[in-house]
Design a protein around this motif. Sequence first.
Motif, PDB file in Angstrom:
ATOM      1  N   GLU A 144     -32.113 -16.595 -13.638  1.00  0.00           N
ATOM      2  CA  GLU A 144     -31.577 -14.661 -13.134  1.00  0.00           C
ATOM      3  C   GLU A 144     -30.181 -14.126 -12.603  1.00  0.00           C
ATOM      4  O   GLU A 144     -30.137 -15.252 -11.963  1.00  0.00           O
ATOM      5  CB  GLU A 144     -32.909 -13.916 -12.772  1.00  0.00           C
ATOM      6  CG  GLU A 144     -33.975 -13.958 -14.018  1.00  0.00           C
ATOM      7  CD  GLU A 144     -35.205 -12.520 -13.356  1.00  0.00           C
ATOM      8  OE1 GLU A 144     -35.347 -13.192 -11.817  1.00  0.00           O
ATOM      9  OE2 GLU A 144     -35.859 -13.369 -13.969  1.00  0.00           O
ATOM     10  N   ASN A 145     -29.354 -13.261 -12.407  1.00  0.00           N
ATOM     11  CA  ASN A 145     -28.055 -12.928 -12.278  1.00  0.00           C
ATOM     12  C   ASN A 145     -28.696 -13.131 -10.644  1.00  0.00           C
ATOM     13  O   ASN A 145     -29.364 -12.386 -10.176  1.00  0.00           O
ATOM     14  CB  ASN A 145     -27.897 -12.245 -11.528  1.00  0.00           C
ATOM     15  CG  ASN A 145     -26.240 -11.716 -12.095  1.00  0.00           C
ATOM     16  OD1 ASN A 145     -25.494 -12.150 -11.373  1.00  0.00           O
ATOM     17  ND2 ASN A 145     -25.286 -11.967 -13.167  1.00  0.00           N
ATOM     18  N   ARG A 146     -27.534 -14.224  -9.545  1.00  0.00           N
ATOM     19  CA  ARG A 146     -27.648 -13.577  -8.392  1.00  0.00           C
ATOM     20  C   ARG A 146     -26.994 -12.401  -7.846  1.00  0.00           C
ATOM     21  O   ARG A 146     -28.019 -12.123  -7.170  1.00  0.00           O
ATOM     22  CB  ARG A 146     -26.867 -14.892  -7.415  1.00  0.00           C
ATOM     23  CG  ARG A 146     -26.638 -14.783  -6.202  1.00  0.00           C
ATOM     24  CD  ARG A 146     -25.514 -15.949  -5.973  1.00  0.00           C
ATOM     25  NE  ARG A 146     -26.230 -18.001  -6.424  1.00  0.00           N
ATOM     26  CZ  ARG A 146     -25.523 -18.627  -6.243  1.00  0.00           C
ATOM     27  NH1 ARG A 146     -24.804 -18.762  -6.193  1.00  0.00           N
ATOM     28  NH2 ARG A 146     -26.164 -19.654  -7.376  1.00  0.00           N
ATOM     29  N   TYR A 147     -26.656 -11.790  -8.519  1.00  0.00           N
ATOM     30  CA  TYR A 147     -26.153 -10.269  -7.815  1.00  0.00           C
ATOM     31  C   TYR A 147     -26.719  -9.019  -9.409  1.00  0.00           C
ATOM     32  O   TYR A 147     -25.694  -9.181 -10.190  1.00  0.00           O
ATOM     33  CB  TYR A 147     -24.878 -10.521  -7.542  1.00  0.00           C
ATOM     34  CG  TYR A 147     -23.811 -11.772  -7.052  1.00  0.00           C
ATOM     35  CD1 TYR A 147     -24.286 -11.400  -5.745  1.00  0.00           C
ATOM     36  CD2 TYR A 147     -23.953 -12.956  -7.863  1.00  0.00           C
ATOM     37  CE1 TYR A 147     -23.831 -12.252  -5.552  1.00  0.00           C
ATOM     38  CE2 TYR A 147     -22.650 -13.606  -7.045  1.00  0.00           C
ATOM     39  CZ  TYR A 147     -23.386 -13.377  -5.452  1.00  0.00           C
ATOM     40  OH  TYR A 147     -22.988 -14.446  -4.492  1.00  0.00           O
ATOM     41  N   ASN A 176     -14.271 -12.817  -8.720  1.00  0.00           N
ATOM     42  CA  ASN A 176     -14.961 -12.759  -7.683  1.00  0.00           C
ATOM     43  C   ASN A 176     -16.123 -13.098  -7.298  1.00  0.00           C
ATOM     44  O   ASN A 176     -16.379 -14.352  -8.060  1.00  0.00           O
ATOM     45  CB  ASN A 176     -15.110 -11.149  -6.784  1.00  0.00           C
ATOM     46  CG  ASN A 176     -13.874 -10.789  -6.818  1.00  0.00           C
ATOM     47  OD1 ASN A 176     -12.724 -11.541  -6.474  1.00  0.00           O
ATOM     48  ND2 ASN A 176     -13.137  -8.838  -7.640  1.00  0.00           N
ATOM     49  N   GLN A 177     -17.827 -12.736  -7.413  1.00  0.00           N
ATOM     50  CA  GLN A 177     -18.380 -13.265  -6.778  1.00  0.00           C
ATOM     51  C   GLN A 177     -19.277 -14.108  -7.996  1.00  0.00           C
ATOM     52  O   GLN A 177     -19.886 -14.674  -8.571  1.00  0.00           O
ATOM     53  CB  GLN A 177     -19.368 -12.270  -5.901  1.00  0.00           C
ATOM     54  CG  GLN A 177     -20.342 -11.640  -7.257  1.00  0.00           C
ATOM     55  CD  GLN A 177     -19.154 -10.531  -6.465  1.00  0.00           C
ATOM     56  OE1 GLN A 177     -18.228 -10.005  -5.999  1.00  0.00           O
ATOM     57  NE2 GLN A 177     -20.045  -9.442  -6.646  1.00  0.00           N
ATOM     58  N   PHE A 178     -18.915 -12.849  -9.425  1.00  0.00           N
ATOM     59  CA  PHE A 178     -19.236 -12.711 -10.781  1.00  0.00           C
ATOM     60  C   PHE A 178     -18.822 -13.912 -10.858  1.00  0.00           C
ATOM     61  O   PHE A 178     -19.498 -15.302 -11.841  1.00  0.00           O
ATOM     62  CB  PHE A 178     -19.783 -11.952 -11.573  1.00  0.00           C
ATOM     63  CG  PHE A 178     -19.495 -10.352 -10.901  1.00  0.00           C
ATOM     64  CD1 PHE A 178     -20.877 -10.664  -9.967  1.00  0.00           C
ATOM     65  CD2 PHE A 178     -18.548  -9.550 -10.664  1.00  0.00           C
ATOM     66  CE1 PHE A 178     -21.411  -9.282 -10.293  1.00  0.00           C
ATOM     67  CE2 PHE A 178     -18.991  -8.236  -9.851  1.00  0.00           C
ATOM     68  CZ  PHE A 178     -20.428  -8.744  -9.854  1.00  0.00           C
ATOM     69  N   LYS A 232     -21.277 -17.696 -12.144  1.00  0.00           N
ATOM     70  CA  LYS A 232     -20.785 -18.446 -13.482  1.00  0.00           C
ATOM     71  C   LYS A 232     -20.264 -19.769 -13.505  1.00  0.00           C
ATOM     72  O   LYS A 232     -20.952 -20.254 -14.372  1.00  0.00           O
ATOM     73  CB  LYS A 232     -20.232 -17.666 -14.775  1.00  0.00           C
ATOM     74  CG  LYS A 232     -21.109 -16.057 -14.773  1.00  0.00           C
ATOM     75  CD  LYS A 232     -19.822 -15.398 -15.819  1.00  0.00           C
ATOM     76  CE  LYS A 232     -19.153 -14.918 -15.362  1.00  0.00           C
ATOM     77  NZ  LYS A 232     -18.081 -13.329 -16.819  1.00  0.00           N
ATOM     78  N   ALA A 233     -19.402 -20.210 -12.852  1.00  0.00           N
ATOM     79  CA  ALA A 233     -18.956 -21.521 -12.821  1.00  0.00           C
ATOM     80  C   ALA A 233     -19.567 -22.604 -11.753  1.00  0.00           C
ATOM     81  O   ALA A 233     -20.088 -23.554 -12.490  1.00  0.00           O
ATOM     82  CB  ALA A 233     -17.321 -21.633 -11.796  1.00  0.00           C
ATOM     83  N   GLU A 234     -20.547 -22.258 -11.276  1.00  0.00           N
ATOM     84  CA  GLU A 234     -21.576 -23.310 -10.891  1.00  0.00           C
ATOM     85  C   GLU A 234     -22.512 -23.127 -11.596  1.00  0.00           C
ATOM     86  O   GLU A 234     -22.794 -24.412 -11.621  1.00  0.00           O
ATOM     87  CB  GLU A 234     -22.279 -21.914  -9.387  1.00  0.00           C
ATOM     88  CG  GLU A 234     -23.427 -23.068  -8.604  1.00  0.00           C
ATOM     89  CD  GLU A 234     -24.060 -21.902  -7.320  1.00  0.00           C
ATOM     90  OE1 GLU A 234     -25.199 -22.532  -7.223  1.00  0.00           O
ATOM     91  OE2 GLU A 234     -23.426 -20.762  -6.491  1.00  0.00           O
ATOM     92  N   SER A 251     -20.962  -4.552  -8.072  1.00  0.00           N
ATOM     93  CA  SER A 251     -21.528  -5.443  -7.408  1.00  0.00           C
ATOM     94  C   SER A 251     -22.739  -6.091  -7.710  1.00  0.00           C
ATOM     95  O   SER A 251     -23.155  -7.286  -6.517  1.00  0.00           O
ATOM     96  CB  SER A 251     -22.498  -5.068  -5.500  1.00  0.00           C
ATOM     97  OG  SER A 251     -22.849  -2.961  -5.972  1.00  0.00           O
ATOM     98  N   GLY A 252     -22.436  -5.823  -8.649  1.00  0.00           N
ATOM     99  CA  GLY A 252     -23.863  -6.187  -9.751  1.00  0.00           C
ATOM    100  C   GLY A 252     -24.222  -6.252 -11.432  1.00  0.00           C
ATOM    101  O   GLY A 252     -23.275  -5.593 -11.160  1.00  0.00           O
ATOM    102  N   SER A 253     -24.510  -7.115 -11.586  1.00  0.00           N
ATOM    103  CA  SER A 253     -24.640  -7.538 -13.058  1.00  0.00           C
ATOM    104  C   SER A 253     -25.517  -7.353 -13.580  1.00  0.00           C
ATOM    105  O   SER A 253     -26.665  -7.575 -13.571  1.00  0.00           O
ATOM    106  CB  SER A 253     -23.542  -8.854 -13.591  1.00  0.00           C
ATOM    107  OG  SER A 253     -23.640  -9.241 -14.707  1.00  0.00           O
ATOM    108  N   TRP A 254     -25.474  -6.775 -15.114  1.00  0.00           N
ATOM    109  CA  TRP A 254     -26.558  -6.511 -16.258  1.00  0.00           C
ATOM    110  C   TRP A 254     -26.526  -7.778 -16.992  1.00  0.00           C
ATOM    111  O   TRP A 254     -27.534  -7.935 -17.478  1.00  0.00           O
ATOM    112  CB  TRP A 254     -27.004  -5.584 -16.752  1.00  0.00           C
ATOM    113  CG  TRP A 254     -25.096  -4.989 -17.492  1.00  0.00           C
ATOM    114  CD1 TRP A 254     -25.150  -6.017 -18.272  1.00  0.00           C
ATOM    115  CD2 TRP A 254     -24.745  -3.883 -17.732  1.00  0.00           C
ATOM    116  NE1 TRP A 254     -23.756  -5.810 -18.904  1.00  0.00           N
ATOM    117  CE2 TRP A 254     -23.229  -4.551 -18.300  1.00  0.00           C
ATOM    118  CE3 TRP A 254     -24.775  -3.148 -16.862  1.00  0.00           C
ATOM    119  CZ2 TRP A 254     -22.498  -3.506 -18.575  1.00  0.00           C
ATOM    120  CZ3 TRP A 254     -23.618  -2.230 -16.738  1.00  0.00           C
ATOM    121  CH2 TRP A 254     -22.495  -1.917 -17.907  1.00  0.00           C
TER     122      TRP A 254
END
Length: 219
Positions: free
Chosen positions: A196-199, A44-46, A50-52, A207-210
Amino acid sequence: MRELMKRIPIIGHLIDRLNAFPGTQEYWQKRYVAGRNSGEGSYNQFAEFKAEIINKFVESNNVGSVVEFGCGDGNQLSLATYPKYLGLDISTEAISLCEKKFRSDNKMSFKSLNAYADEKAELSLSLDVIYHLIEDDVFEHHMRCLFSAATRYVVIYSSNVSGTMTLPAASHVKHRNFTKWIENNVVGWQLLDKIENRYPYKGDHKSGSWSDFYIYERN
């Protein structure tokens, strides 16, 4: 005595938790055999975030080859645009999944971490892996391979716990201050950038990553 009795269930719970964890390699092998995937961070969004970041980095720096320590089930890799790629994983089942998924792509190759023969690449990757390495010797082996395999860059995507930072954990999660380990154990590399993480993590791992990006460059 009353205080001791209060602590017995807690101690028992900790012992059960430790006994329930079979070790990093066995945990991930069993997880993939059971049909489970690499986790929220590879979907999903993570996965898109990362790919971007990595695809842009590969293109803008003319990176010709990539080696990844911890390729997982290959879902993250399906979004990648790498000229040449070697994926390694501690789980033979994960390698089998990737070989099937990318069998028609001759730019991709895979092998078990146990079969790693000191192959090199311009860029070495570790994505959402470090905090899943529970044993200290497994962590150190991962880090040393990561830097010895790279001729130009190392990209790490992970939590990086300091003394003032606390994050939730599970039997298969152990957060580490890996940047301090690099400072103390790796020579000839410098931190080029941190993204830094976008989420960012705000209490819900779905919904969010550390994890954040840490990009190292060989001096």
